[in-house]
Design an enzyme around this catalytic site. Sequence first.
Site, short mmCIF file in Angstrom:
data_model
loop_
_atom_site.label_atom_id
_atom_site.label_comp_id
_atom_site.label_asym_id
_atom_site.label_seq_id
_atom_site.Cartn_x
_atom_site.Cartn_y
_atom_site.Cartn_z
CB THR A 49 -0.94 0.00 1.22
OG1 THR A 49 -1.70 -1.21 1.23
CG2 THR A 49 -1.88 1.19 1.18
CE LYS A 167 1.68 -4.35 5.76
NZ LYS A 167 0.62 -3.50 6.30
#
Length: 308
Positions: A49, A167
């Site tokens: 991201t 994650k």
Amino acid sequence: MKNNRVNAGIIPPVPTILDPSGMFDRTGMKLLIDNLIAGGVHGLFFLGTAGEFSLFSTEQREEIAEFCLEYTDGRLPVWIGTGSITTTETIRLTRHAAEHGAAGVVVINPYYYKLSEETLFKHYAAVLEAVDIPLMLYNFPALTGQDLSPAFVSRLAARYPNVTGIKETVDQLSHIRQMILQVKAVNPVFAVFCGFDEYLLATLAAGGDGAIAASANFAPQLMLGVYNSYRNGDLAGVLEFHRQIIEIPPLYSIDEPFIPSIKEAIRLAGVPVSTFSLAPSSLWDTGKEMKLNQIFNRAGIPQSVESR
């Protein structure tokens, strides 16, 4: 205690450095990579991201991945984000990362279209059966619109041993705790990383393995401080570093998306890289800079004199 595992510790989700025209900045990328390695982090995660992966074409993602793998040159384990909204592109990018020496890939679930659990399982199964490389799941339901539940991840990990971790970018400690307890019961070496900085201590205390959090780019000493102090049984050190880390989260609310804030924080911490971010990110201004300075001061993060 030294961390000897590829799949544990503090791994920064590295921003992609771009020049003011929006082109990939190899010189700036080298500078950031060298700085992170010198800072003592345990691995590097590119094209997540923070790396603006969703804004690049497939070819650009391959170009960036190749460069980062080649320049890191085995100095640290490198993880490449290969998730996409299509299974075909995810497989292509995963194969590319494997062929160029990645330690593993990080695969976010397809976004925009919500998938049934069976469709989502088939998506990951297709990727896992196409390439034999460690694969870390990436759970960010606030952005993808779909959660990877502990039950789903347990099912996937039970069938595919190369699903090595996750994650967990979730703002819910109970979710992280259940992920640790349920999936490690299936695979004891499955690694659970928190994605939000302030959850590192709680993740470690619950039996998790570390953090893949943005502050490791500009304040790795704090994340490593919690991690190393915890591993060494230094309670005073853990609490002091944790106290500093909990001042950081407001940084991600300075603007949305938060990518420019991370790049500006890296600059303020003393790494002179371009902070240009792709549209639709907004421009930096003095008001945002003031908020960033205040966060650095409260967290006790040293600021570069040249960057002020």
